[in-house]
Design a protein around this motif. Structure first.
Motif, PDB file in Angstrom:
ATOM      1  N   GLU A 219       0.830  -1.208   0.000  1.00  0.00           N
ATOM      2  CA  GLU A 219       0.000   0.000   0.000  1.00  0.00           C
ATOM      3  C   GLU A 219       0.859   1.250   0.000  1.00  0.00           C
ATOM      4  OE1 GLU A 219      -3.450   1.970  -0.418  1.00  0.00           O
ATOM      5  OE2 GLU A 219      -3.231  -0.212  -0.376  1.00  0.00           O
ATOM      6  N   LYS A 220       1.995   1.173   0.737  1.00  0.00           N
ATOM      7  CA  LYS A 220       2.912   2.318   0.735  1.00  0.00           C
ATOM      8  C   LYS A 220       3.470   2.556  -0.663  1.00  0.00           C
ATOM      9  CE  LYS A 220       4.642   2.699   5.455  1.00  0.00           C
ATOM     10  NZ  LYS A 220       5.842   2.658   6.327  1.00  0.00           N
ATOM     11  N   ALA A 221       3.831   1.481  -1.328  1.00  0.00           N
ATOM     12  CA  ALA A 221       4.382   1.623  -2.685  1.00  0.00           C
ATOM     13  C   ALA A 221       3.354   2.249  -3.631  1.00  0.00           C
ATOM     14  CB  ALA A 221       4.828   0.250  -3.207  1.00  0.00           C
ATOM     15  N   LYS A 222       2.098   1.849  -3.501  1.00  0.00           N
ATOM     16  CA  LYS A 222       1.044   2.454  -4.329  1.00  0.00           C
ATOM     17  C   LYS A 222       0.888   3.944  -4.024  1.00  0.00           C
ATOM     18  CE  LYS A 222      -1.800  -1.685  -4.946  1.00  0.00           C
ATOM     19  NZ  LYS A 222      -3.132  -2.303  -4.679  1.00  0.00           N
ATOM     20  N   GLN A 223       0.966   4.282  -2.746  1.00  0.00           N
ATOM     21  CA  GLN A 223       0.802   5.686  -2.379  1.00  0.00           C
ATOM     22  C   GLN A 223       1.972   6.523  -2.862  1.00  0.00           C
ATOM     23  OE1 GLN A 223      -1.941   6.753  -1.240  1.00  0.00           O
ATOM     24  NE2 GLN A 223      -1.365   8.908  -0.896  1.00  0.00           N
ATOM     25  N   VAL A 224       3.184   5.960  -2.759  1.00  0.00           N
ATOM     26  CA  VAL A 224       4.367   6.667  -3.280  1.00  0.00           C
ATOM     27  C   VAL A 224       4.225   6.889  -4.779  1.00  0.00           C
ATOM     28  CG1 VAL A 224       6.839   6.413  -3.731  1.00  0.00           C
ATOM     29  CG2 VAL A 224       5.940   5.916  -1.459  1.00  0.00           C
ATOM     30  N   GLN A 225       3.728   5.904  -5.470  1.00  0.00           N
ATOM     31  CA  GLN A 225       3.568   6.054  -6.917  1.00  0.00           C
ATOM     32  C   GLN A 225       2.519   7.119  -7.238  1.00  0.00           C
ATOM     33  OE1 GLN A 225       5.498   4.844  -9.135  1.00  0.00           O
ATOM     34  NE2 GLN A 225       4.342   5.634 -10.910  1.00  0.00           N
ATOM     35  N   ARG A 226       1.459   7.208  -6.430  1.00  0.00           N
ATOM     36  CA  ARG A 226       0.457   8.269  -6.649  1.00  0.00           C
ATOM     37  C   ARG A 226       1.106   9.651  -6.548  1.00  0.00           C
ATOM     38  NH1 ARG A 226      -2.992   5.009  -3.226  1.00  0.00           N
ATOM     39  NH2 ARG A 226      -4.664   4.033  -4.457  1.00  0.00           N
ATOM     40  N   ILE A 227       1.927   9.828  -5.519  1.00  0.00           N
ATOM     41  CA  ILE A 227       2.580  11.132  -5.325  1.00  0.00           C
ATOM     42  C   ILE A 227       3.537  11.409  -6.471  1.00  0.00           C
ATOM     43  CG2 ILE A 227       4.059  12.466  -3.788  1.00  0.00           C
ATOM     44  CD1 ILE A 227       2.929  10.755  -1.479  1.00  0.00           C
ATOM     45  N   ARG A 228       4.269  10.389  -6.900  1.00  0.00           N
ATOM     46  CA  ARG A 228       5.212  10.568  -8.010  1.00  0.00           C
ATOM     47  C   ARG A 228       4.474  10.970  -9.287  1.00  0.00           C
ATOM     48  NH1 ARG A 228       7.595   6.055  -7.496  1.00  0.00           N
ATOM     49  NH2 ARG A 228       9.441   6.847  -6.371  1.00  0.00           N
ATOM     50  N   VAL A 229       3.352  10.332  -9.524  1.00  0.00           N
ATOM     51  CA  VAL A 229       2.559  10.670 -10.726  1.00  0.00           C
ATOM     52  C   VAL A 229       2.059  12.111 -10.652  1.00  0.00           C
ATOM     53  CG1 VAL A 229       0.419  10.160 -11.951  1.00  0.00           C
ATOM     54  CG2 VAL A 229       1.910   8.295 -11.219  1.00  0.00           C
ATOM     55  N   LEU A 230       1.674  12.546  -9.460  1.00  0.00           N
ATOM     56  CA  LEU A 230       1.244  13.947  -9.325  1.00  0.00           C
ATOM     57  C   LEU A 230       2.373  14.903  -9.671  1.00  0.00           C
ATOM     58  CD1 LEU A 230      -0.967  13.916  -6.080  1.00  0.00           C
ATOM     59  CD2 LEU A 230      -1.705  14.354  -8.427  1.00  0.00           C
ATOM     60  N   PHE A 231       3.581  14.589  -9.184  1.00  0.00           N
ATOM     61  CA  PHE A 231       4.723  15.434  -9.548  1.00  0.00           C
ATOM     62  C   PHE A 231       4.929  15.456 -11.055  1.00  0.00           C
ATOM     63  CE2 PHE A 231       6.498  15.306  -5.103  1.00  0.00           C
ATOM     64  CZ  PHE A 231       6.717  16.665  -4.996  1.00  0.00           C
ATOM     65  N   HIS A 232       4.891  14.271 -11.660  1.00  0.00           N
ATOM     66  CA  HIS A 232       5.108  14.191 -13.113  1.00  0.00           C
ATOM     67  C   HIS A 232       4.031  14.986 -13.872  1.00  0.00           C
ATOM     68  CE1 HIS A 232       7.558  10.187 -12.696  1.00  0.00           C
ATOM     69  NE2 HIS A 232       8.154  11.234 -12.121  1.00  0.00           N
ATOM     70  N   ARG A 233       2.777  14.876 -13.427  1.00  0.00           N
ATOM     71  CA  ARG A 233       1.693  15.612 -14.088  1.00  0.00           C
ATOM     72  C   ARG A 233       1.901  17.118 -13.951  1.00  0.00           C
ATOM     73  NH1 ARG A 233      -3.789  13.404 -11.662  1.00  0.00           N
ATOM     74  NH2 ARG A 233      -4.613  15.113 -12.970  1.00  0.00           N
ATOM     75  N   GLN A 234       2.267  17.569 -12.777  1.00  0.00           N
ATOM     76  CA  GLN A 234       2.456  19.002 -12.570  1.00  0.00           C
ATOM     77  C   GLN A 234       3.631  19.527 -13.380  1.00  0.00           C
ATOM     78  OE1 GLN A 234       2.984  20.150  -8.491  1.00  0.00           O
ATOM     79  NE2 GLN A 234       2.948  22.359  -8.948  1.00  0.00           N
ATOM     80  N   LEU A 235       4.708  18.739 -13.476  1.00  0.00           N
ATOM     81  CA  LEU A 235       5.894  19.181 -14.217  1.00  0.00           C
ATOM     82  C   LEU A 235       5.640  19.262 -15.724  1.00  0.00           C
ATOM     83  CD1 LEU A 235       8.666  17.205 -12.310  1.00  0.00           C
ATOM     84  CD2 LEU A 235       8.321  19.688 -12.315  1.00  0.00           C
ATOM     85  N   SER A 236       4.560  18.680 -16.189  1.00  0.00           N
ATOM     86  CA  SER A 236       4.232  18.757 -17.621  1.00  0.00           C
ATOM     87  C   SER A 236       3.294  19.913 -17.952  1.00  0.00           C
ATOM     88  CB  SER A 236       3.591  17.439 -18.076  1.00  0.00           C
ATOM     89  OG  SER A 236       2.342  17.244 -17.421  1.00  0.00           O
ATOM     90  N   VAL A 237       2.900  20.695 -16.929  1.00  0.00           N
ATOM     91  CA  VAL A 237       1.970  21.822 -17.125  1.00  0.00           C
ATOM     92  C   VAL A 237       2.744  23.130 -17.004  1.00  0.00           C
ATOM     93  CG1 VAL A 237      -0.089  22.965 -16.246  1.00  0.00           C
ATOM     94  CG2 VAL A 237       0.055  20.483 -16.202  1.00  0.00           C
ATOM     95  N   PRO A 238       2.577  24.066 -17.945  1.00  0.00           N
ATOM     96  CA  PRO A 238       3.274  25.359 -17.854  1.00  0.00           C
ATOM     97  C   PRO A 238       2.711  26.209 -16.714  1.00  0.00           C
ATOM     98  CG  PRO A 238       1.770  25.364 -19.722  1.00  0.00           C
ATOM     99  CD  PRO A 238       1.779  23.971 -19.181  1.00  0.00           C
ATOM    100  N   LEU A 239       3.473  26.302 -15.628  1.00  0.00           N
ATOM    101  CA  LEU A 239       3.064  27.047 -14.449  1.00  0.00           C
ATOM    102  C   LEU A 239       4.193  27.962 -14.001  1.00  0.00           C
ATOM    103  CD1 LEU A 239       1.452  24.091 -12.453  1.00  0.00           C
ATOM    104  CD2 LEU A 239       0.224  25.858 -13.724  1.00  0.00           C
ATOM    105  N   VAL A 240       3.854  28.866 -13.114  1.00  0.00           N
ATOM    106  CA  VAL A 240       4.858  29.766 -12.555  1.00  0.00           C
ATOM    107  C   VAL A 240       5.828  28.962 -11.676  1.00  0.00           C
ATOM    108  CG1 VAL A 240       5.193  31.749 -11.031  1.00  0.00           C
ATOM    109  CG2 VAL A 240       3.287  31.735 -12.637  1.00  0.00           C
ATOM    110  N   ASP A 241       7.108  29.366 -11.693  1.00  0.00           N
ATOM    111  CA  ASP A 241       8.133  28.799 -10.800  1.00  0.00           C
ATOM    112  C   ASP A 241       8.291  27.298 -11.028  1.00  0.00           C
ATOM    113  OD1 ASP A 241      10.113  28.957  -8.958  1.00  0.00           O
ATOM    114  OD2 ASP A 241       8.796  29.091  -7.201  1.00  0.00           O
ATOM    115  N   MET A 242       8.528  26.915 -12.268  1.00  0.00           N
ATOM    116  CA  MET A 242       8.716  25.508 -12.608  1.00  0.00           C
ATOM    117  C   MET A 242       9.983  24.941 -11.965  1.00  0.00           C
ATOM    118  SD  MET A 242       6.251  24.538 -14.738  1.00  0.00           S
ATOM    119  CE  MET A 242       6.952  23.205 -15.706  1.00  0.00           C
TER     120      MET A 242
END
Length: 848
Positions: A219-242
């Motif tokens: 379950e921890k591994a799944k949760q870590v992967q969720r957080i990692r995916v969120l980082f990856h998704r955010q890094l693909s969006v043009p936002l301030v202070d990338m």
């Protein structure tokens, strides 16, 4: 109506109107560190009555203010500013029940600003913490009105703290919270400047879940992967202070035991994430210039609108509908009553996105913000029909549209026609035709008092057509036209459409009956002649020989009557019109009263051989004069009958003119800087003349001469200019076209007319038949040089000569009374009358 959007106000939109800003505890903070609440105490008292007892001196004034605002809202429920001030007064006084009702009432008519939703939800949360579901509904309504990252953050925090299933991290609670975060990311995650706050809140929530997972490694591994995916998704969006987001991601990966080099930007970052990050950075750099312009706090609404439109056009060219939609949401949140934005937004969604739920939401908000734009309501109805909305929903929107205030009656007509179109298209779905009939009846009742004939004809023609085709009721279609004739029976087009319907349905007898009913009516313009000729053509194509003969028998006398009437009207107009070759200086004498006193002439002696018939005709000064009359041969038309009718009209017209001209004797124009225009199209008015000289300017006044009886233009005008420079420029427009006719433009010089009058060279009425001074010129020439068309005075034919021109041989003052055998000499007044009569008779003969 005030602008329903003041998001930047710090909690008291109506501070300038009287009420003070609410206490800090009332707002409870705004979720972003502003206006922190020092204590959780509620600013409201327990009851309405307690707030009024024992208060300070300002309480009485607040109560009077509240009563005044209540009265104002009863009279004007659509007064936005009164709603805002009323809510602020109630919020200050602590009348929570009235405050809740006031907010609900305002939200019926207007969308509330995100700041107002924040205040409302926080007030309710502080007073009724147990009413979680009611407050959650308020948040749902608020985030659907406008895009506001702050309001979304408040909503997320409220659910996380107060929903028991979420706070206990139950499976259902986790699912609910994650779905809510995904909605927030969809709504505002692409917001270039504020979207990072939503991504950050999402990651923090998932990291908090990670910390409470015990020894379940899977379950921890799944949760870590969720957080990692969120980082990856955010890094693909043009936002301030990338860059800071990337650094935070690397730091988090290091905490998870994935070593990377802090000095290297992309060490330990997957290649696909690096590629997405670089692309997002490039996209942000391109958009930064637009964001910098929008961040200017001193920019006006007009400047912001212009920048938003440029930004939107750029995003549309990039081809990402989600980014375009978010940008439109940002724009309408800042400029909610901008028609251009809402029209562009809805049009884009209709063409590109076509998602029913999104379309319905956007159109609903557009019509709430810009209620006075009929085109938005029309598009709204069409959009609902495209997504196959229910009849109940379509009818509700239609009725809402009719309650709005549109600038013109035609816009209401467009709403009704859109509704009828929709009903007609859905007749195959089992709708009752009575809905269409009732809609037409309501439209006629609502629009007829203000609608023009052309629009009314359009509505009734459509109605009659549907009664015949869809309703299969020809009698009802005829009833529509008969009711129209009662109101607009003098309009030719109504009869034409009615007859066309009968011919189309091959009801020849009914069409013939309509022709018999209307051929004697008087229509505007050449309509009477048109309907007569149309009847003849109808019988030629559809009737028998007997029908054709009967139509000709009835129509021909009517056509002759119309021709005679037209000729009489032309004579009335032409008796007041100066020929085209008359100069401006000549005509100026006809519109001013002479200051030179005239010697009164003795009355002329009555001659025994005068004809018994005479007509009274008034000259341009309004004096009544006797003119001997006779009969003129008219060719095919009887001369005696025509001339007699002319004489009657001349007598009646001269009497009316005599009265009107006396009233205008006092007008005097100096014509110091005036242009004289002639040969003007009879349909032209003062505005046409003003536009004719618009390229040179300087026009100070326009006097278009009109007939005293018909009030129609006489084709002549005087135009005053501010100076000679503009006048000279106007004269250079001589022979230029005005409404397809070449007009004559010359300088108006009344001094010439004055000199001619003083010299006695030509009388005022003689000026209308030729150039001034012609008679004197030809009188001095030999007979051989005088043109054949110029009259000469020879022998004893002196009865029509003024005494100042012709005197008998050997005439002296002593012989004046003894000259019994010779013909009596005429006065200047009598000479003028006779000459004018000859001109009128000649003109009548030519016309006929």
């Amino acid at each position: 109506m005030a602008t329903p959007m003041e998001e930047d106000l710090p909690g008291a939109e109506a501070e300038a109107a009287g009420p003070a800003p609410p206490p800090a505890a009332a707002t409870g903070g705004d979720g972003d560190g502003e206006n922190p609440a020092p204590a959780p105490a509620s600013p409201f008292s327990d009851s309405d009555s307690d707030s009024d007892d024992g208060g300070e001196g300002g309480d009485a004034a607040d109560e009077l203010r509240i009563q005044a605002l209540e009265q104002a809202l009863q009279e004007q429920p659509l007064d936005y500013e009164s709603h805002v001030q009323y809510i602020q007064c109630l919020r200050k006084s602590g009348k929570i029940e009235k405050l809740r009702a006031a907010r609900e009432e305002m939200n019926k008519y207007f969308p509330l600003t995100p700041k107002m939703w924040q205040e409302w939800t926080k007030d309710e949360a502080s007073l009724r913490p147990e009413s979680f579901e009611d407050i959650e509904k308020l948040y749902e309504c608020g985030v659907q009105e406008y895009l506001s990252v702050r309001l979304w953050r408040d909503y997320l925090d409220f659910v996380e703290e107060n929903d028991k299933s979420v706070s206990q991290c139950s499976p259902s609670g986790l699912t609910k919270m994650r779905n809510l975060f995904e909605r927030a990311i969809t709504a505002g995650g692409l917001h270039v400047t504020d979207g990072s706050k939503l991504w950050e809140a999402y990651r923090e929530y998932e990291m908090a879940i990670l910390t409470i997972i015990d020894d379940d490694d899977e379950e921890k591994a799944k949760q870590v992967q969720r957080i990692r995916v969120l980082f990856h998704r955010q890094l693909s969006v043009p936002l301030v202070d990338m860059e800071s987001i990337l650094a935070e991601y690397k730091s988090w990966e290091a905490e998870q035991g994935n070593a990377n080099d802090p000095t290297s930007n992309f060490d330990g970052v997957p290649s696909n994430v690096v590629a997405a990050y670089k692309k997002a950075t490039e996209m942000y750099n391109v958009r930064k210039q637009y964001e910098d312009q929008l961040s200017n706090a001193d920019a006006s609404d007009g400047d912001k609108l212009e920048e938003f439109l440029k930004y939107i056009k750029f995003e549309e060219s990039s081809g990402d509908p989600a980014r375009v939609q978010v940008l439109y949401e940002r724009a309408v949140a800042e400029l909610p009553v901008s028609t251009d934005l809402w029209m562009g937004y809805t049009s884009y969604l209709d063409k590109t996105l076509k998602v029913p739920a999104v379309l319905k939401s956007v159109y609903q908000r557009a019509t709430r913000n810009c209620t006075w734009i009929s085109e938005l309501w029309v598009r709204y109805l069409l959009s609902l029909e495209r997504i196959r909305a229910s009849e109940e929903e379509l009818r509700h929107v239609f009725e809402q549209a009719l309650q709005c205030s549109f600038p013109s009656i035609k816009e209401y007509l467009e709403i009704y026609l859109t509704r009828v179109d929709s009903l007609r298209r859905r007749m195959a779905d089992g709708l009752d035709f009575q809905l269409i009939r009732q809609t037409f009846m309501d439209a006629t009742e609502f629009l007829s008092p203000q609608m023009g004939t052309e629009d009314l004809l359009l509505l009734h023609a459509y109605w009659a057509k549907l009664e015949r085709t869809l309703g299969n009721d020809l009698a009802a279609a005829r009833g529509v036209w008969e009711n129209t004739l009662k109101k607009s029976g003098s309009v030719l087009e109504v009869w034409q459409h009615y007859i066309a319907m009968e011919i189309e349905t091959e009801h020849i007898h009914e069409a013939r009956s309509l022709y018999k009913r209307c051929y004697t009516k008087r229509f505007s313009g050449s309509g009477s002649e048109e309907i007569c000729h149309a009847w003849i053509r109808f019988e030629r194509e559809c009737g028998t020989l007997e029908d054709y003969d009967l139509a000709v028998k009835k129509v021909n006398p009517r056509l002759k009557e119309l021709m005679m009437f037209k000729a009489q009207q032309e004579v009335k107009v032409d008796t007041h019109v100066v020929p085209k070759e008359t100069t401006g200086s000549d005509f100026s004498q006809k519109r001013k009263s002479s200051k030179i006193p005239t010697k009164q002439q003795p009355p002329a002696k009555k001659k025994k051989d005068n004809p018994p018939n005479s007509a009274v005709l008034s000259d341009d000064h309004g004096s009544k004069e006797q003119i001997s009359t006779g009969h003129v041969k008219t060719g095919e038309v009887s001369g005696e009958k025509t001339q007699a009718s002319m004489e009657v009209n001349l007598v009646d017209g001269s009497r009316r003119e005599n009265t009107a001209s006396k009233e205008s004797k006092s007008n005097f124009y100096s014509d110091k800087c005036t242009a004289y225009m002639s040969n003007i199209d009879l349909t032209a008015n003062e505005e046409h003349i003003r536009r004719f000289f618009s390229d040179i300017g300087g026009v100070t006044a326009i006097r278009l001469l009109r007939d005293k009886f018909t009030k129609k233009s006489r084709g002549i005008a005087y135009v005053d200019f501010s100076d000679n420079e503009h006048l000279e420029a106007a004269i250079r427009k001589n022979k230029h076209k005005l409404l397809a006719k070449k007009v004559s433009v010359a300088r108006s010089d009344p001094s010439k007319g004055k000199k001619n009058r003083e010299a006695g060279s030509f009388s005022k009425d003689q000026a209308t038949s030729g150039d001034r001074g012609e008679t004197a010129e030809f009188a001095n020439r030999p007979d051989k040089e005088i043109p054949k068309d110029k009259p000469t005075i020879t022998g004893k034919n002196t009865f029509a000569a003024p005494r100042s021109v012709v005197k008998p041989l050997g005439w002296t003052q002593k012989d004046e009374k003894s000259d019994v055998g010779a013909e009596e000499l005429k006065s200047n007044e009598e000479f003028r009358n006779l000459l004018l009569k000859k001109c009128v008779d000649l003109h009548v003969a030519i016309k006929l």
